[in-house]
Write an enzyme that holds these catalytic residues in place. Sequence first.
Site, PDB file in Angstrom:
ATOM      1  N   HIS A  10      24.570  15.450 126.769  1.00 28.71           N
ATOM      2  CA  HIS A  10      23.471  15.278 126.724  1.00 28.71           C
ATOM      3  C   HIS A  10      22.574  15.884 127.959  1.00 28.71           C
ATOM      4  O   HIS A  10      23.398  16.661 128.587  1.00 28.71           O
ATOM      5  CB  HIS A  10      22.777  13.689 126.542  1.00 28.71           C
ATOM      6  CG  HIS A  10      23.384  13.262 125.297  1.00 28.71           C
ATOM      7  ND1 HIS A  10      22.842  13.121 123.936  1.00 28.71           N
ATOM      8  CD2 HIS A  10      24.778  12.198 125.163  1.00 28.71           C
ATOM      9  CE1 HIS A  10      23.749  12.819 123.272  1.00 28.71           C
ATOM     10  NE2 HIS A  10      24.874  12.203 123.701  1.00 28.71           N
ATOM     11  N   GLU A  24      22.751   7.495 129.215  1.00 25.67           N
ATOM     12  CA  GLU A  24      23.972   8.425 128.878  1.00 25.67           C
ATOM     13  C   GLU A  24      24.178   9.281 129.460  1.00 25.67           C
ATOM     14  O   GLU A  24      25.365   9.627 130.165  1.00 25.67           O
ATOM     15  CB  GLU A  24      23.946   8.452 127.344  1.00 25.67           C
ATOM     16  CG  GLU A  24      25.388   9.008 127.053  1.00 25.67           C
ATOM     17  CD  GLU A  24      25.632   9.415 125.352  1.00 25.67           C
ATOM     18  OE1 GLU A  24      24.614   9.065 124.716  1.00 25.67           O
ATOM     19  OE2 GLU A  24      26.675   9.958 125.029  1.00 25.67           O
ATOM     20  N   HIS A  78      30.955  11.225 126.348  1.00 22.27           N
ATOM     21  CA  HIS A  78      29.911  10.632 125.807  1.00 22.27           C
ATOM     22  C   HIS A  78      29.906   8.958 126.141  1.00 22.27           C
ATOM     23  O   HIS A  78      31.068   8.635 126.415  1.00 22.27           O
ATOM     24  CB  HIS A  78      29.661  10.747 124.359  1.00 22.27           C
ATOM     25  CG  HIS A  78      29.242  12.263 124.073  1.00 22.27           C
ATOM     26  ND1 HIS A  78      27.930  12.451 123.622  1.00 22.27           N
ATOM     27  CD2 HIS A  78      29.740  13.298 124.194  1.00 22.27           C
ATOM     28  CE1 HIS A  78      27.581  13.827 123.502  1.00 22.27           C
ATOM     29  NE2 HIS A  78      28.711  14.333 123.819  1.00 22.27           N
ATOM     30  N   GLU A 141      33.909   8.646 123.189  1.00 21.92           N
ATOM     31  CA  GLU A 141      32.971   7.794 123.458  1.00 21.92           C
ATOM     32  C   GLU A 141      33.469   6.730 124.373  1.00 21.92           C
ATOM     33  O   GLU A 141      34.167   5.898 123.937  1.00 21.92           O
ATOM     34  CB  GLU A 141      32.444   7.396 122.234  1.00 21.92           C
ATOM     35  CG  GLU A 141      32.018   8.346 121.123  1.00 21.92           C
ATOM     36  CD  GLU A 141      30.423   8.591 121.368  1.00 21.92           C
ATOM     37  OE1 GLU A 141      29.919   8.261 122.454  1.00 21.92           O
ATOM     38  OE2 GLU A 141      30.012   9.507 120.664  1.00 21.92           O
TER      39      GLU A 141
HETATM   40 ZN    ZN Z   1      26.375  10.970 123.102  1.00 15.37          ZN
END
Ligand code: ZN
Length: 228
Positions: A10, A24, A78, A141
Amino acid sequence: MTKIVLDAGHGGTDSGAVGNGLREKDLTLNIVKKIGDMLKDYEGVEIIYTRTDDRFIELSERAAIANRAGADFFLSVHINAGGGTGFESYIYNGNVSSATIAYQNVIHAEIVKAINVTDRGKKRANYAVLRETKMPAILIENLFIDNANDAAKLKSEQFLQQIAYGHVQGIVKAFGLKKKVNSTPSQPQQKVSDGKLYRVQVGAFSDRKNAERLAEELKKKGYPAIIV
Ligand SMILES: [Zn+2]
């Protein structure tokens, strides 16, 4: 030279997941920078970042950056959301090299060791950065931003350091990276100043065998060890 692309998920107008006062895009950049800093201690590594500040980059462009660089590895960082806890890793759910699977195995295991959280498993998905990169690629993640307990951990710099450490240990094992030999100008055993010579004792043993073992270890590391 091992070329590693570090991709902070992002950025810019795309905040990624948000929750518990966290974004995030900030966490991924923070973690990726920590990973890059730690990898500087290893020989023969070139780090390529997809971003080093808060900016928007298309997913395809992230993959293209890695492809243009002829990178050996692509790591996308992430933070999860949507109800859950813990961490999980992803590789592409289409055709992947055996190296990709091997790297996921070792990196996933090292993150498990570094952070004591729920292991949600090694997964596969059709994510653009995994599909479009031509080299082994993995996406991690790290915890859930919308889970209060996970978020409390993500607010700790020390915990983020542990997350980064897990990623780095995985990369080090996957690629057999070697730590740089300490490049400080003076060696730890001896310091010369004003013509005086100071020696530093690094061990004392009642059994000579143990002394010899340590001396051997020091010599391997490039220090001129002597036993008195
Ligand atoms: Zn993400």
